[in-house]
Design an enzyme around this catalytic site. Structure first.
Site: not given
Ligand SMILES: *Cc1c(COP(=O)(O)O)cnc(C)c1O
Length: 412
Positions: A81, A306
């Site tokens: 999956k 940042y």
């Protein structure tokens, strides 16, 4: 994600599995620039700075063998999956499908089930999820095994089957206490009495564990008792399966008729890496790589990225790798993950931004622009998926499944 048959063929050839086992089952149309023209990974990515994902065919084969051995040679229903846990559905299926120990594949989304067939997979494919009427007929036509997981499942399946067509093969999804999917175990026998299991093509039943060791035992008892009650009521459930990777490693009584692992096939331990690696060694089957795009020397007091979380206290070399959280690399990598460049490990600093990660090289510039950086991979234990998970406070499932599906995959 390139889900074309040609891509599947090409990746199968790259992996050295060739068309053996595939061509025996399926006749492919002629492929104008097929397997013969596929270049090996090193050539394909020799010039590439953007990130890419490598998948090791050998590691996949070794892990399959390991899982099969732990499961006493029971057949393996390979869970693929979510883009085969991030590795790439086409790449993984091309390697696993020809292996004798692989009984078939299991997925959760209808699109993945249909995708596997389109790729040329001939083995059984179990769709563990609920499907809508939009894809029902396509699923039946594609011989996808469907689940009876809701009370309206028989109706839904009837709507999907053509008047004159044979019934699909189905499996009962039993909720023994997970509370997520499937029919509550205490209602199943009554439902089976109302249904016509033969007309529904019932061929098996399965359940999922909560992975709470105490409760897993209770769940298994519920499942086995249900199977006996069904037999007593005149319904044979068929093959029973329950064990995911955790069950394969930690709960031998749950191996039943076949096992249904995902993450172990891809080389990550499911629950407790240090204990599980004593049971059997797995091989990481995936690497996330890119090339260094910037190497700079910071002065004392200079910061990176940042928030200015990192400030150099002394002159320090740093390198920027063009992989960020959009590619699936966790933001929390700054909390202790390391990146491998030229056989050395460097700490992640500052902040992981959307498309960039910065590492501290130290007093010397140990890397140059163009050097390959590996953020997750098999080259060093410190970057194994389980290790990156531990360093970032994530789970190995996140590290694998969050790999951006648009990154190119290549089998090596
Ligand atoms: C994902 C999944 C598995 C495989 O689990 P792993 O822990 O990756 O081995 C098995 N069964 C079901 C129902 C699943 O959703």
């Amino acid at each position: 994600m390139d889900l074309t048959r040609r891509h599947f063929l090409a990746t199968a050839a790259l992996a050295g599995t060739g068309p053996i086992g595939l061509s025996a089952r399926i006749s492919f149309p002629s492929v104008p620039d097929g397997p013969g023209s596929v270049e090996p990974a090193r050539t394909v990515f020799a010039q590439r700075f953007d990130p890419w994902v490598e998948v090791s065919a050998d590691a996949l084969r070794r892990n399959l063998a390991t899982v099969a051995r732990l499961a006493g040679s029971r057949p393996v229903l390979a869970v693929v999956k979510n883009n085969a846990y991030g590795l790439g559905l086409a790449e993984v299926a091309s390697v696993l499908e020809p292996l004798e120990g692989v009984a078939g594949f299991a997925v959760v989304k209808a699109e993945a089930a249909l995708g596997l067939r389109k790729l040329g997979v001939g083995k059984p494919i179990l769709l563990m999820g609920v499907f809508g009427d939009d894809v029902g007929p396509d699923l039946v036509r594609s011989r996808i095994d469907l689940v009876l997981a809701t009370e309206d499942a028989p109706e839904r399946i009837r709507r999907a089957v053509r008047q004159d067509g044979p019934p699909p093969s189905t499996q009962l999804y039993v909720d023994t206490g997970m509370g997520r999917m499937g029919l509550p175990y205490h209602r199943v026998v009554a439902l089976l009495r109302d249904w016509d299991p033969d007309a529904l093509g019932l061929s098996g039943a399965f359940m999922a564990f909560t992975e709470d060791p105490e409760f897993d035992r209770e769940q298994l008892q519920r499942f086995l008792r249900l199977s006996e009650e069904a037999t007593a009521a005149g319904v044979e459930l068929g093959s029973l399966h329950a064990a995911s990777s955790n069950g394969v490693f930690n709960f031998p009584e749950s191996h039943l008729d076949l096992v249904r692992p995902g993450i172990a096939l891809f080389g990550a331990y499911p629950s407790n890496p240090s204990r599980e690696r004593q049971i059997a060694e797995l091989s990481p089957a995936v690497s996330l790589r890119a090339r260094v795009v910037r190497v700079e020397r910071l002065r004392a007091g200079d910061s990176v990225s940042y928030g200015r979380n990192y400030v150099a206290h002394a002159p320090t070399w740093v390198a920027t790798v063009p992989v960020g959280h959009t590619d699936g690399y966790p933001r929390s990598a700054v909390e202790g993950a390391r990146v491998r460049i030229n056989e050395r490990l460097y700490p992640v600093i500052g902040a992981v931004s959307a498309s960039h990660t910065i590492v501290e090289l130290g007093e010397e510039a140990g890397a140059q622009v163009g050097d390959v950086a590996t953020l997750v991979g098999w080259d060093d234990e410190a970057i194994f998926p389980n290790a990156v998970a531990e360093a970032t406070g994530a789970s190995a499932y996140d590290i694998l499944m969050h790999l951006n599906p648009t990154l190119p995959r290549v089998l090596v």
